[in-house]
Each structure stands twice: as C-alpha cells, then as structure tokens.
Design an enzyme around this catalytic site. Structure first.
Site, mmCIF file in Angstrom:
data_model
loop_
_atom_site.group_PDB
_atom_site.id
_atom_site.type_symbol
_atom_site.label_atom_id
_atom_site.label_comp_id
_atom_site.label_asym_id
_atom_site.label_seq_id
_atom_site.Cartn_x
_atom_site.Cartn_y
_atom_site.Cartn_z
ATOM 1 N N LYS A 172 0.845 -1.202 0.000
ATOM 2 C CA LYS A 172 0.000 0.000 0.000
ATOM 3 C C LYS A 172 0.880 1.252 0.000
ATOM 4 O O LYS A 172 1.480 1.606 1.010
ATOM 5 C CB LYS A 172 -0.914 0.039 1.232
ATOM 6 C CG LYS A 172 -2.042 1.021 1.035
ATOM 7 C CD LYS A 172 -2.429 1.776 2.282
ATOM 8 C CE LYS A 172 -1.662 3.035 2.540
ATOM 9 N NZ LYS A 172 -1.893 4.155 1.600
ATOM 10 N N GLU A 247 10.022 2.507 10.446
ATOM 11 C CA GLU A 247 10.945 3.629 10.250
ATOM 12 C C GLU A 247 10.094 4.887 10.326
ATOM 13 O O GLU A 247 9.171 5.063 9.527
ATOM 14 C CB GLU A 247 11.635 3.554 8.877
ATOM 15 C CG GLU A 247 12.636 2.432 8.751
ATOM 16 C CD GLU A 247 13.820 2.533 9.701
ATOM 17 O OE1 GLU A 247 14.052 3.620 10.264
ATOM 18 O OE2 GLU A 247 14.490 1.506 9.887
ATOM 19 N N CYS A 281 13.480 11.956 6.192
ATOM 20 C CA CYS A 281 13.523 11.655 7.634
ATOM 21 C C CYS A 281 14.959 11.770 8.138
ATOM 22 O O CYS A 281 15.193 11.864 9.343
ATOM 23 C CB CYS A 281 12.919 10.295 7.938
ATOM 24 S SG CYS A 281 13.475 9.024 6.833
ATOM 25 N N GLU A 380 9.461 16.938 14.708
ATOM 26 C CA GLU A 380 9.842 16.860 13.297
ATOM 27 C C GLU A 380 8.942 17.775 12.462
ATOM 28 O O GLU A 380 7.723 17.676 12.519
ATOM 29 C CB GLU A 380 9.723 15.422 12.792
ATOM 30 C CG GLU A 380 10.267 15.275 11.391
ATOM 31 C CD GLU A 380 10.252 13.847 10.895
ATOM 32 O OE1 GLU A 380 9.208 13.189 11.028
ATOM 33 O OE2 GLU A 380 11.287 13.393 10.358
#
Ligand code: ADP
Length: 479
Positions: A172, A247, A281, A380
């Site tokens: 997906k 992750e 990231c 973040e």
C-alpha cells in the site's frame, strides 16, 4: 487524457477511478487517476498473497533472481522517464528524481544477487550422531506501507528483499505518490511474477492500510511513515503476534565544531537541511554550532540560501522544488510561526513564493538563537526549515545532539580525529556521518535508527534478511 491506473490483485488489474494525483509544482497539472481500494480489496489481496506463498517460497533462487534482475534492468533503462514522473508527482528536482530511480534499480540488482547468496549453517549437535542445520525461510504474507517522500526508493527497498527471500506481498503506497508505486508494480508484474505474489492496493491509509493491520493473515508489516501511524502498526501487530518493522521520524543533529572546514560544513548543512525540500527523515533539522565558528557559519549559510533556485521541479535549473502538498505546507508555516513565538530569530526565508504556476513554494527558512528545548528543536517539521543552536564546545554539542526523542542519523563537521571518533562512538543515532550530510546513504548497508525513530531490524543490504526471513533449526539423526 489521463489513463486510469488500477490495483493489482491476484494477477488482475482491478478497480474504478478513485483519486487524482496533483503536481505540487503546478496544481493545474493532473498527473493521473488511480483506483482506490477498500477493505474488501485489501482482504482479497491478502488472500491472494497467502495462496501464492507456498509455491513462491519454494521457487528457488533462479526464478526470483530472474524477476528482480529484469526489473532492475527495466528501471535503469527508463530512469529518465520514471525519474521525471517521480519529480512531477512528488516535487523533488529532476536530478533527485532520476537519482532516486537509479537507486531503486540498484536495490533490485543487489537483491537479485542476494537470492544466489542465501546460505545457512550446519553444526554438530551436542548429541553424538546428530547434525543441526540452521536455515532461513520467508515469513509469509508481508504488508508493505510506504510514505510519499521517496516514492520509488522506499518501495524498492522493502519489495525487493521481501521477494528475494521468498515472501508474498500486499503493498500500500502513500496516497500522494501512486504513479511511482504503480510503475514498479507494473514492471515486476511484466517481469514474470506469478499471480498473487505481489498485490498493489492503492487507497487511504485509514481504510486500506488499517484493513491490512487488522488482518490476521498478514504475517509481517514493514512500515515507513509518521510516529502516530507507526504506533498503530505496532499495537495492531502485537495484537496479532506478527513481526513488524518501523521507520519513522528524525530530528537529526549536525554538529559544527570550531575546527571544521567551513566550506564542508556549509555544504553538509545546506544539502542535509534543505535538499529534497527538507522532506527526508534523515534531514539535518538541528544545526548545533560551536561559538567560535557560529557567526561565520550563519553568514555563509544565508549567502548560500540566497542563491538557491527554488522553482518547478521539472525545470532543470531548479535546486529546490515545492513542498509536497497543502497540508505539509501548512505544517511548515505553522512551525515557522511557532519558532518565532518561542523567541527564535528567523534569520532567513520562511515566506511563500510565487512562481509561474500555482504550486506549494516555500523559501527555505533558517532560525538562529534557538534552544534545544523549543518545539522547533524537538518536533519533526519535515520541511525546508532548520534552526541553529549555539553551543560552547564539543561536550555541550554532543549532549545537545543526543537530547532528543529521535535517533535516526547524526553528523559532525570537524577536522579533529579525536572528536570525530568520540562522536561516532557516543552519538545515540543509528547512522553517523563525519564531514558528510546527515541525509544520503548507500543502498548496500543497513539503514535504521534508535529511540523514537525506528523499531525492529534494520532495512537494506544483507541486514534486511533479519526482517524478511525467519530462522529454522533442524536436527537430523542419521543413525
Ligand atoms: P505522513 O505524515 O508521512 O503521510 P503517515 O504515517 O500518515 O505519514 O503515512 C505513511 C503511510 O501510512 C501512508 O501510506 C499512509 O496511507 C499509511 N497510513 C496512514 N494511516 C494508516 C492507518 N491507520 N493504518 C495503516 N496505514 C496507514
């Protein structure tokens, strides 16, 4: 006229028009139309992958090698076309789009080779006359859920090892970048994968992704995305006692010491913080800079930022493309406002930019005078926004670098062997860079972080085997 891209379930392309893919450099440009799977299609895909597993897991290295090698070759031959399409749907520059496509081809090539290198161990038992074999087998049906920021490389680094080690897949991709995902599935399908081995279910995370999490027939899930969704993946996986690998985010520090080569440090910071529009990231979002070099460093960065060409991703001159969509743009702007409210000084950028066509253009933003306690240092942002934290020396720099809930990458710019060596040993990150940007990694070595950034075995290289296989210990008494 746009072609409708369908989902691949049990070897058949299925589905009706569901969603449109918009070019972030020019929102009038519709990249394509994509079928949107629902829970029922997710169920069918999982059942197809389950049925295909026994034969595929016993297929042997040559069959798997052939499909992976052919896929690598086709991706490489079409790198310019696929890279352009990636840049068009995601907004990273053409050079980055083509570079990422080449990376995907290299990953498929690496794992084609891995099919031929798979080995086990054989040892004598503690019982005389008994032999013990340790072998690795595929885990079963692997659910692969990917984010939008690396539309082809992340799917490649999950799909390639999953197939190489004999697993079947329900994949997906992120809603914002279905074209790149569809393209590699189409290539793999035509390369000769048996039906049901790889299934594509494009659609909403909360619907089709959640259906994957809730299905007991998914034996493992590899996820890259936000911390919030990662926690859902973890909770659902524990509920079903399945293997999972996460992750998630980063708040990666780049330390710049007084003895750093200024040009190297500026290159590392500009590349690490702003390239790919800061949407990595592994981006360097905290620039931790020692007193003695601070002012020279900040001046040099501002000078570089001023010269960067921000524009349409498909224009060859562009160095930084647009933000991926309206939601992410709002998040970036909100954090710029938060930084100001917290008392950091916006030393450069942060404004919306107008270009020829309507798009999500944002001037790279640099904060100075920030502390590590501010939200802009702890959360973040995932955009072209970085902040400088001034420190007095190496010891303070290391303490600030490690004072974060995340631990994906870290970097240090220094000419001191002593400090570089100490930092490599004591940085609480999964990947550490010396005189290199925190973003930008090789494909044949492990990728992954610590603390809130990652969970489970590493991805990429030979280490990927840890997640995509399970160990069997077999005992034989031959008489
Ligand atoms: P981002 O903020 O980067 O979009 P997300 O974690 O929302 O991060 O998305 C990463 C991937 O997870 C996407 O493919 C998304 O569709 C999927 N996803 C989002 N919500 C869920 C969910 N509840 N269950 C499974 N997958 C999800």
């Amino acid at each position: 006229m746009t072609v409708l891209r369908k989902n691949l379930i049990d070897g058949e392309w299925l589905g009706e028009a569901g969603s449109r893919n918009i070019n972030p450099s020019n929102t009038n440009d519709i990249v394509g139309e994509y079928a949107s799977a629902g829970p029922e299609q997710a169920k069918q895909a999982i059942a197809a992958a389950k049925a295909a597993f026994p034969a595929w897991s016993r297929s042997g290295p040559l069959a798997r090698h052939a499909v992976l090698k052919k896929t690598s070759d086709e991706i490489m031959a079409r790198k310019d076309e696929i890279g352009r399409s990636l840049a068009r749907e995601e907004g990273k520059t053409l050079a980055e789009g083509v570079g990422e496509t080449i990376r995907a081809a290299q990953i498929f090539d690496f794992f084609a080779g891995e099919t031929l290198r798979l080995s086990g161990e054989m040892v004598p038992s503690v019982r005389p006359g008994v032999g013990v074999e340790m072998t690795r087998e595929g885990v079963g049906v692997v659910g692969i859920i990917t984010p939008w920021n690396f539309p082809i490389a992340i799917p490649a680094w999950k799909v390639a090892p999953a197939l190489a080690y004999g697993n079947t897949i329900v994949f997906k991709p992120a809603e914002l970048v279905p074209e790149s995902a569809w393209t590699i599935v189409d290539i793999l399908h035509r390369a000769g994968l048996p039906k049901g081995v790889l299934n594509l279910v494009m659609g909403k995370g909360s619907v089709v992704g959640q259906a994957m999490l809730d299905d007991p027939d998914v034996n493992a899930i590899s996820f890259t995305g936000s911390v919030g969704t990662g926690k859902r993946v973890a909770a659902a996986s524990v509920e079903h006692m399945r293997k999972f690998q996460l992750e998630m985010g980063g708040k990666n520090p780049l330390v710049v010491l007084d003895d750093a080569d200024l040009a190297v440090a500026v290159d590392c910071a500009v590349n690490g913080a702003y390239f790919s529009t800061g949407q990595r990231c592994t981006a360097s979002s905290r620039l931790i800079v020692a007193d003695g070099i601070h002012d020279r460093f900040v001046d040099a960065i501002k000078e570089r930022l001023d010269k960067l060409v921000i524009g349409d991703a498909l224009d060859a001159k562009t160095q930084i493309g647009p933000v991926v969509d309206q939601t992410q743009l709002k998040q970036d702007e909100d954090y710029i406002a938060i930084g100001r409210q917290e008392g950091a000084e916006l030393a450069f950028g942060g404004d919306r930019l107008e270009r020829g066509a309507p798009g999500f253009y944002l001037q790279p933003a640099l904060f100075v005078g920030s502390t590590n306690a501010m939200r802009i240092s702890r959360e973040e942002i995932f955009g072209p926004v970085a902040n400088v934290i001034r420190v007095k020396d190496y010891d303070e720099a290391l303490a600030v670098a490690n004072d974060t809930p995340f631990g994906l990458t870290s970097g240090i710019c220094t000419t001191s062997l002593k400090h570089a060596t100490h930092f490599k040993r004591n940085s609480e990150a999964g990947m550490v860079m010396v005189n290199l940007p925190t973003a930008g990694v090789d494909f044949h070595v492990p990728f992954g972080g610590r603390k809130g950034s990652s969970y489970g075995p590493r991805e990429q290289g030979r280490y990927a085997m840890e997640f995509y296989t399970t160990v069997k210990t077999a005992y034989t008494f031959a008489g």
